[in-house]
Design a protein around this motif. Structure first.
Motif, PDB file in Angstrom:
ATOM      1  N   MET A   1    -119.812  12.163 -52.457  1.00 30.76           N
ATOM      2  CA  MET A   1    -119.031  13.134 -53.567  1.00 30.76           C
ATOM      3  C   MET A   1    -119.659  13.070 -54.767  1.00 30.76           C
ATOM      4  SD  MET A   1    -115.797  14.380 -53.753  1.00 30.76           S
ATOM      5  CE  MET A   1    -116.095  15.951 -55.007  1.00 30.76           C
ATOM      6  N   ALA A   2    -120.143  14.086 -55.384  1.00 32.04           N
ATOM      7  CA  ALA A   2    -120.704  13.743 -56.773  1.00 32.04           C
ATOM      8  C   ALA A   2    -119.568  13.389 -57.603  1.00 32.04           C
ATOM      9  CB  ALA A   2    -121.185  15.274 -57.145  1.00 32.04           C
ATOM     10  N   LYS A   3    -119.627  12.453 -58.320  1.00 33.11           N
ATOM     11  CA  LYS A   3    -118.786  12.236 -59.496  1.00 33.11           C
ATOM     12  C   LYS A   3    -119.168  12.669 -61.032  1.00 33.11           C
ATOM     13  CE  LYS A   3    -117.426   7.852 -57.288  1.00 33.11           C
ATOM     14  NZ  LYS A   3    -118.771   7.736 -56.315  1.00 33.11           N
ATOM     15  N   SER A   4    -119.378  12.203 -61.849  1.00 32.31           N
ATOM     16  CA  SER A   4    -119.648  12.690 -63.002  1.00 32.31           C
ATOM     17  C   SER A   4    -121.400  12.894 -63.163  1.00 32.31           C
ATOM     18  CB  SER A   4    -119.140  12.077 -64.280  1.00 32.31           C
ATOM     19  OG  SER A   4    -119.362  10.609 -63.971  1.00 32.31           O
ATOM     20  N   THR A   5    -121.878  12.689 -62.021  1.00 27.24           N
ATOM     21  CA  THR A   5    -123.470  13.109 -62.331  1.00 27.24           C
ATOM     22  C   THR A   5    -123.704  14.287 -62.398  1.00 27.24           C
ATOM     23  OG1 THR A   5    -123.277  13.048 -59.892  1.00 27.24           O
ATOM     24  CG2 THR A   5    -123.797  10.698 -60.833  1.00 27.24           C
ATOM     25  N   THR A   6    -124.974  14.579 -62.774  1.00 22.49           N
ATOM     26  CA  THR A   6    -125.367  15.867 -63.137  1.00 22.49           C
ATOM     27  C   THR A   6    -126.115  16.537 -61.725  1.00 22.49           C
ATOM     28  OG1 THR A   6    -126.283  15.218 -65.196  1.00 22.49           O
ATOM     29  CG2 THR A   6    -127.483  16.992 -64.490  1.00 22.49           C
ATOM     30  N   LEU A   7    -125.779  17.827 -61.847  1.00  9.95           N
ATOM     31  CA  LEU A   7    -126.287  18.388 -60.801  1.00  9.95           C
ATOM     32  C   LEU A   7    -126.366  19.712 -60.972  1.00  9.95           C
ATOM     33  CD1 LEU A   7    -127.628  18.185 -58.160  1.00  9.95           C
ATOM     34  CD2 LEU A   7    -125.464  18.361 -56.764  1.00  9.95           C
ATOM     35  N   SER A   8    -127.686  20.068 -61.325  1.00  9.24           N
ATOM     36  CA  SER A   8    -127.969  21.596 -61.811  1.00  9.24           C
ATOM     37  C   SER A   8    -128.939  21.860 -60.805  1.00  9.24           C
ATOM     38  CB  SER A   8    -128.446  21.515 -63.297  1.00  9.24           C
ATOM     39  OG  SER A   8    -128.713  22.939 -63.502  1.00  9.24           O
ATOM     40  N   ARG A   9    -128.720  23.078 -60.170  1.00  5.82           N
ATOM     41  CA  ARG A   9    -129.434  23.386 -59.135  1.00  5.82           C
ATOM     42  C   ARG A   9    -130.071  24.660 -59.331  1.00  5.82           C
ATOM     43  NH1 ARG A   9    -127.621  20.494 -54.522  1.00  5.82           N
ATOM     44  NH2 ARG A   9    -125.396  21.126 -55.273  1.00  5.82           N
ATOM     45  N   PRO A  42    -122.822  21.484 -45.225  1.00  4.51           N
ATOM     46  CA  PRO A  42    -121.982  20.307 -45.188  1.00  4.51           C
ATOM     47  C   PRO A  42    -122.777  19.119 -45.572  1.00  4.51           C
ATOM     48  CG  PRO A  42    -121.960  21.603 -43.226  1.00  4.51           C
ATOM     49  CD  PRO A  42    -122.979  22.449 -43.977  1.00  4.51           C
ATOM     50  N   ILE A  44    -124.882  18.825 -48.033  1.00  5.57           N
ATOM     51  CA  ILE A  44    -125.011  18.904 -49.171  1.00  5.57           C
ATOM     52  C   ILE A  44    -123.475  18.524 -49.868  1.00  5.57           C
ATOM     53  CG2 ILE A  44    -125.269  20.360 -51.387  1.00  5.57           C
ATOM     54  CD1 ILE A  44    -127.379  21.904 -50.123  1.00  5.57           C
ATOM     55  N   ARG A  45    -122.713  19.004 -49.218  1.00  4.03           N
ATOM     56  CA  ARG A  45    -121.085  18.741 -49.640  1.00  4.03           C
ATOM     57  C   ARG A  45    -121.020  17.300 -49.468  1.00  4.03           C
ATOM     58  NH1 ARG A  45    -116.342  20.642 -51.010  1.00  4.03           N
ATOM     59  NH2 ARG A  45    -117.551  22.732 -51.371  1.00  4.03           N
ATOM     60  N   ARG A  46    -121.452  16.925 -48.354  1.00  4.34           N
ATOM     61  CA  ARG A  46    -121.036  15.332 -48.069  1.00  4.34           C
ATOM     62  C   ARG A  46    -122.025  14.283 -48.880  1.00  4.34           C
ATOM     63  NH1 ARG A  46    -121.807  16.823 -42.662  1.00  4.34           N
ATOM     64  NH2 ARG A  46    -119.924  17.586 -41.394  1.00  4.34           N
TER      65      ARG A  46
ATOM     66  N   GLN B   6    -132.769  30.058 -63.999  1.00  2.00           N
ATOM     67  CA  GLN B   6    -131.786  29.273 -64.553  1.00  2.00           C
ATOM     68  C   GLN B   6    -132.707  28.516 -65.872  1.00  2.00           C
ATOM     69  OE1 GLN B   6    -131.487  25.028 -62.672  1.00  2.00           O
ATOM     70  NE2 GLN B   6    -129.876  26.068 -63.421  1.00  2.00           N
ATOM     71  N   ASP B  13    -123.661  19.569 -67.164  1.00  2.00           N
ATOM     72  CA  ASP B  13    -123.390  18.337 -66.236  1.00  2.00           C
ATOM     73  C   ASP B  13    -122.059  18.015 -65.951  1.00  2.00           C
ATOM     74  OD1 ASP B  13    -123.647  15.816 -69.083  1.00  2.00           O
ATOM     75  OD2 ASP B  13    -122.429  17.638 -68.631  1.00  2.00           O
ATOM     76  N   ALA B  17    -118.936  17.901 -61.169  1.00  2.00           N
ATOM     77  CA  ALA B  17    -117.969  16.796 -61.281  1.00  2.00           C
ATOM     78  C   ALA B  17    -116.414  17.470 -61.631  1.00  2.00           C
ATOM     79  CB  ALA B  17    -118.355  15.985 -62.134  1.00  2.00           C
TER      80      ALA B  17
END
Lengths: 338, 976
Positions: A1-9, A42, A44-46, B6, B13, B17
């Motif tokens: 589970m992504a928390k407050s981490t960055t994920l720009s894809r 799935p 990626i989601r997990r 992009q 960021d 979340a």
């Protein structure tokens, strides 16, 4: 589970294989090939995978094609398939081809039953609408329907990366459960190809109906949307030489070549070599088929699974599945019909 | 060309979340989607649409959260296991949960909202509504779209192809048959449309019940199915509320463990987390009242978690993602204790002690006659032992509830349940509030089958809302639902049964052990139901019955369709089948010979109180049973069966309906100012159709078309308390009250109109929106005045309503259905003896080499009293038959292992048999229009009929559920 981490894809649609390879290379492992995405999403989601870039290959022109090259010797211009001169035909399936397309393909429905039935066994129809054969093979799961049938068909995949392109047997790609020799962060499969079994030799391919057949047999906890307890794909061919007309029984022709693939009976889709070599050269009698089933059970190493079945049950039904599949395949190889 | 681009320098960021949903407006600025984010454009229902954010987000989330198209449903955890999220991508049906939104780029996306033109239903939707293909409706959007993709490609698909196309879409309610027939009807209509001059094919109503018998003159379609089939129905997950927060639950990962430390500070440090609550934050009782006497809302520090998934803390946060982060930040420490799952282990002398008082929750016993003497005088005495397993309700809608403070500042919880008023009581006790300060409202609900009786989600949602002082939604994940929701009780059932050589039952000894898991969860009552069902509608000279509820560390068990009966009946009807086999008796005739009559003393020691149609049931099913037996015999005699064996199995049953909660039910009916009618009742509709049934019965009692009646159902602020809706009691009890209330209202309306028209009430009728005076020879009014030619012969209901108001008469009437006078307090059995009966015959084909079983056909006959809604009655039975196939062959919850639809096998359309339904109508003595309960009864004989069929096909007895291929094969090899 992504928390407050960055994920720009990034999500990229290359328009050629070369571009795809370049995109992967430029991101040095940070990018990943996506086909149908039904297994990748799935993951990626997990949080199992977190690719910063997805390279979607399903819009590369041509990768959605199923090509049937028939009687190649009559078509000397068949330059894309260097190995096929010796074969009466070969089928090349692009990496973006979905299981639904395989299921609905007229030639395959008529000639390659195992592939069509395996395609119809994957998940349910909406999964088949998105999932690709190539992706199923790269997932490298021991009981993946697409992988098991590919192994039985002695299929090869065309792998492209920065170093170039090459054909490799599907069977050589599996390095363990879920571990493929194909690295989707830098390589992609562009196509899968196969020919009828037993046509590697120099014999004339003029016979209109080659004496070969395939079959698929699967046992699951329910008829759809279920991983298999066992799946089995076989491909067989009979010796030529005898005319094979209707007055001759099929016992009149010995077995030229046979491939028996099973899953999940080991860390990867497995070929039952002992059973295969036992059958090769013999007549496809009921006794021989039954014996082959027993040999397969002897060499298979299934495990127990909580939700599907025990090892013991799997071992018990392997002879049945193998025998049923072989009988069906030999019946199809029998060229008396038509 | 790259379609999607992009600016990688500007990373948003927060997107991942916080989710990109529009729900999170609290605890920070609204989510800002930077323009330089990747943007994705596509056609959505024919309109150009552009979205931004992570391109690998699922199309499902983008549709539901960003674009607010909530007709697309989510049933699983984005795993592609259920099909509720199906949309069309360039005309192809795909799982939107597995589709990265980027795959939509440049394509056409069609959701359920895009179907149909200018408000009119698409022919597929129309057929779904017409044929009763919509029950809870949660699968309907996905089903309709899947069907559309099929019919666009194949205008005339054979049934097999329809089943294959629908095989990826789960439905838990209908049994698929109505859906498949709807697709066939729609296909025929679409073909007719494409052929100018051809006629519009009609629904095959002739097969669905004779229209003249319909209570309300012909319209049996659901009042709410149009909303459900268009995606307009607002389930709790679809409701929007500004400032809404999201709750998630910290649960014990251990099956049996003491909570030794719990620290929520790290969760509270998170920016998006608003509250983290533990047992110490519960203002009132940390329990679920008399519903589950030992189950805390949150396990207190140093308390013991009795099952995996036992809740220990709640996190309330600005988004589901923040809430999950909060859950992961909470530090809980456990002392792991030894755990047990099985009844045998729990009853062993040195058993792990789950409760200090022992591992037995309740016992029930019934004995009469001299059992040993009866068995001594028997020619055959059989001892048997049967086991059943945990079953998951697996409704397509997950547990989802919304809490908020309403306009009167009442703490309000919207959630699907069977007992809104009881939930209100549990909430009030936990929060130490006056019940008047609490309100519970029933929304459209995606199935229940008993699962939504669990008070825990209600109390937890209320607690979170109360603690956060803001609207809060609690949604279980699917795996959480599997872990923490109640299951069907596994049973061990042991019999000693005797019979004489001529096939008469003599004595029966039965011992039932029901596994309630770690908590009561109403398991205290299961023993009585287990015992009642264990003898069936048969006569014995002597009975010695005992049932008990046993604690283990398995999942808490609770209500599940049939409440304790199906497991006992499986064991009983299997045992009777064995006995019939031993005696050489025909299974059906053996039951008939021993069946009780209307006045007989039952297994329970007293006669039944309602009309008993068991003989009629048996007689009605006999011809089909015989012909299936013959077919099976000739199939098996054939040499070409290739290891396949056909078997035909029979099961009868009785089911005690009606008694859960009070014997006295109240409903209200109102003449509204606009001349329409409103019924106020508490008959929660979770998909089984009570909204429609109540409207039908009200309309019938009033004598008006159903469209004139609106039903306000199950809202504690507006509708009377009907206690708990269980035991298939809605139609009989609540329907009875609705009929009385509307009957009284009709009398009052006619009375007032009689005054207004100067006619006798008996000369008046209600029609549409008026009261009409019947044409009469008499020209003299009741007052003695002579009517002039052309005198007023009708008055509108608006005028009547105005007249009520003018004279200060309430436009609302009360109706009471009360059976307590029939059962005087001093002689009343604890559970009143209202029974329904039914029987099913299953045909199976067993692959004797692999143990695989298919069920090609099931014949079902059920005594329903009088049918109120034939479509729904059939729908209930068909759904039960397919659920019964799941019970018999597939469904098995494994504690600590089962996680969702991927490993818990529900029947798909491919498992649907041909289903022949006979509605046997033996009118009830007391129920409205002669109705009886049906919904639960229908599931009871399915599994035993199938198991008896398998056992007879393979010549060996299956004694445990489910009959997986492995289990069937083990019987074949063991016995050969």
């Amino acid at each position: 589970m992504a928390k407050s981490t960055t994920l720009s894809r990034e999500y990229l649609y290359p328009t050629s294989v070369e571009e795809a390879v370049g995109l992967l290379a430029a991101r040095q492992g940070g990018a990943r090939v996506i086909g149908g995405g039904t297994d990748l999403m799935p993951d990626i989601r997990r949080g199992k995978l977190a690719p910063g870039c997805l390279v979607d290959i399903t819009r590369i022109p041509g990768l959605d094609r199923i090509d049937v090259a028939q009687a190649c010797e009559a078509k000397p211009a068949c330059e894309a398939k260097p190995a096929c001169e010796a074969r009466p035909w070969s089928v090349t399936v692009g990496a973006a081809v979905t299981f639904t397309s395989l299921r609905n393909h007229t030639f395959l429905k008529q000639h390659v039953h195992a592939l069509v039935e395996a395609a119809a066994s994957v998940g349910g129809p909406p999964i088949q609408n998105a999932a690709t054969w190539a992706g199923n093979i790269v997932q490298a799961m021991p009981a993946a329907d697409g992988a098991v049938v590919a192994v039985a068909l002695d299929a090869e995949v065309h792998i492209v990366d920065e170093d170039g392109a090459r054909w490799r047997p599907v069977e050589s790609l599996f390095e363990g459960p879920g571990i493929s020799a194909v690295d989707p962060t830098r390589q992609l499969i562009t196509a899968i190809r196969f020919s009828p079994p037993g046509f590697g030799g120099s014999s004339s391919a003029s016979e209109a109906k080659p004496a070969w057949g395939t079959a698929w047999r699967r046992v699951g906890r329910r008829p759809a949307l279920a991983l298999p307890i066992l799946n089995c794909a076989v491909a067989v061919s009979l010796e030529e030489g005898l005319s094979g007309r209707s007055e001759l029984s099929r016992e009149g022709r010995s077995i030229k070549r046979v491939a028996i693939a099973l899953g999940p009976v080991g860390p990867r889709p497995e070929r039952m070599r002992e059973a295969e070599s036992f059958l090769t050269g013999r007549m496809p009698t009921e006794e021989a088929i039954a014996r082959a089933g027993e040999l397969a059970a002897g060499e298979a190493k299934p495990r127990s699974s909580t939700f599907r079945a025990s090892r013991e049950y799997r071992l018990e039904i392997i002879p049945v599945l193998v025998a049923q599949a072989l009988s069906a395949a030999f019946a199809r190889a029998e060229p008396t019909v038509g | 060309m790259h379609w999607l681009e992009q600016d990688s320098d500007n990373r948003n960021d927060r997107t991942e979340a916080r989710g990109s949903g529009s729900d999170q407006r609290v605890g920070g600025p609204p989510d800002v989607r930077r323009e330089r984010d990747m943007s994705i454009s596509f056609q959505l229902n024919g309109r150009p649409t552009t979205v931004a954010g992570d391109p690998a987000r699922s199309l499902l989330d983008v549709l539901r959260r960003d674009l607010r198209l909530t007709g697309t449903k989510q049933g699983c955890d984005h795993e592609g296991e259920c099909g509720a999220c199906t949309v069309l991508l360039d005309g192809v049906a795909v799982r939107s949960c597995l589709t990265p939104v980027a795959k939509a780029a440049g394509r056409d996306v069609v959701t359920i909202e895009g179907l149909g033109q200018s408000g009119a239903l698409h022919p597929i939707q129309e057929a779904f509504v017409e044929l009763g293909a919509v029950q809870c409706g949660y699968c309907a959007p996905g089903m309709v779209l899947t069907a559309k993709a099929l019919l666009d490609r194949e205008p005339a698909p054979p049934r097999r192809q329809i089943l294959e196309a629908l095989a990826g879409n789960l439905c838990r309610c209908t049994g698929y048959l109505r859906i498949v027939e709807a697709v066939e009807l729609a296909a025929a209509r679409l073909r007719a449309e494409a052929t100018p001059g051809s006629s519009h094919p009609r629904a095959p109503v002739s097969e669905l019940g004779a229209p003249q018998r319909w209570v309300v003159g012909g319209d049996a379609t659901r009042v709410d199915s149009v909303d459900k089939v268009t995606g307009r129905a607002q389930y709790v997950e679809d409701l929007r509320m500004s400032g809404i927060l999201h709750a998630r639950v910290v649960r014990s990962p251990h099956h049996h463990a003491r909570l030794v430390a719990l620290d929520v500070t790290r969760a509270l440090d998170l920016e998006g987390v608003v509250r983290a609550m533990t047992a110490a934050d519960i203002p009132g009782e940390n329990g679920l009242g008399d519903y589950s006497r030992d189950e805390p809302i949150l396990t207190p520090l140093n308390g013991t978690c009795k099952m995996q998934g036992a809740p220990v803390a709640l996190v309330v946060a600005a988004s589901p993602e923040w809430a999950q982060a909060g859950v992961e930040a909470i530090e809980a420490e456990y002392e792991i204790l030894p755990h047990i799952f099985g009844i045998e282990e729990a009853l062993a002398e040195d058993a792990v002690s789950i409760y200090p008082e022992g591992n037995i929750l309740t016992t029930e016993a019934e004995a009469h006659g001299d059992l040993e003497e009866a068995l001594d005088r028997s020619d055959v005495v059989l001892e048997t032992r049967y086991h059943t397993t945990w079953q998951e309700h697996a409704t397509l809608e997950r547990e989802t509830l919304l809490g908020y403070f309403d306009e009167k500042d009442r703490l309000t919880v919207v959630g699907g349940t069977h007992q809104p008023h009881w939930q209100r009581r549990y909430i009030a006790a936990a929060l130490k509030l006056d019940t008047e300060r609490v309100r519970v409202i029933m929304p459209p609900t995606g199935g229940s089958f008993g699962g939504r009786q669990d008070p825990w989600p209600f109390v937890a949602t209320a607690l979170a809302t109360y603690g956060a002082r803001a609207p809060v939604r609690l949604t279980y994940t699917r795996s959480e639902s599997f872990e923490a929701s109640p299951k069907r009780h596994p049973y061990r059932v042991r019999y000693r049964v005797g019979a004489t050589a001529d096939g008469c039952l003599t004595g029966i000894k039965v011992r039932v052990d029901a596994n309630t898991g770690g908590y009561d969860g109403h398991g205290q009552y299961i023993a009585n139901y287990a015992l009642t069902a264990s003898g069936g509608p048969y006569q014995y000279r002597a009975v010695d019955a005992h049932a008990q509820t046993v604690y283990t560390n398995g999942p808490k068990a609770g209500q599940f369709r049939g409440f304790g009966s199906p497991q006992s009946v499986f064991a009983l009807e299997s045992t009777l089948d064995e006995l019939a086999e031993r005696l050489g008796e025909d299974p059906l005739e053996f039951r008939r010979k021993n069946a009780i009559g209307q006045a007989s003393t039952s297994f329970l020691g007293y006669p039944v109180a309602e009309s008993l149609g068991y003989q009629e049931v048996l007689d009605s099913i006999r011809p089909r049973y015989r012909s299936l037996l013959e077919e099976a015999a000739s199939f098996n005699a054939g040499s070409s069966s290739g290891g396949l064996r056909k078997g035909v199995g029979f099961s009868g049953m009785w089911y005690r309906f009606g008694k859960s909660g009070t014997l006295r039910i109240e409903a209200h009916a109102e003449l509204s100012q606009d001349g329409g009618f409103v019924v106020y009742c508490s008959a929660p509709d979770y998909g089984q159709g009570t909204n429609t049934t109540m409207a039908q019965m009200a309309a019938e009692a009033l004598g008006v078309p159903r469209g004139r009646v609106r039903v306000v159902n199950a809202d504690t602020a507006r509708t009377p308390d009907s206690h708990i809706q269980g035991a298939s009691r809605a139609t009989y009890f609540v329907g009875g009250a609705v009929c009385r209330a509307t009957h009284v209202l009709r009398e009052e309306i006619l009375g007032a109109a009689a005054e207004m028209l100067d006619r006798a009430p008996i000369d008046l009728t209600l029609a549409e929106d008026r009261v009409l005076a019947s044409p009469s020879d008499a020209t003299e009014g009741v007052s003695g005045r002579v009517h002039a030619e052309g005198a007023e012969t009708s008055v509108s209901l608006v005028e009547v309503a105005r007249e009520f108001d003018r004279i200060g008469k309430s436009r609302k009437t009360r109706g009471v259905f009360d059976l307590s006078p029939l059962f005087p307090e001093d002689t009343r059995p604890e559970y009143i003896p209202l029974f329904v009966t039914g029987a099913q015959v299953a045909e199976v084909i067993v692959d004797t080499q692999t143990g695989e079983v298919v069920v090609p056909r099931v014949v079902a006959a059920h005594d329903v009293g009088r049918v109120i809604n034939p479509l729904d009655a059939r729908g209930q039975i068909e759904g039960a038959v397919v659920m019964g196939i799941g019970t018999a062959l597939m469904e098995e919850y494994v504690p600590g292992a089962s996680t969702g639809f991927g490993d818990y096998y529900l029947p798909t359309a491919m498992s649907m048999p041909e289903i022949d339904v006979t509605l046997v109508e033996v009118a009830s003595f007391e129920g409205p229009y002669g109705a009886k309960g049906l919904g639960e009864a229908a599931i009871v004989p399915s599994a035993p009929a199938i198991i008896n069929a398998i056992s007879r096909a393979i010549g060996a007895r299956i004694r445990s559920l489910p009959a997986t291929p492995e289990r069937v094969l083990s019987h074949l090899t063991a016995d050969s």
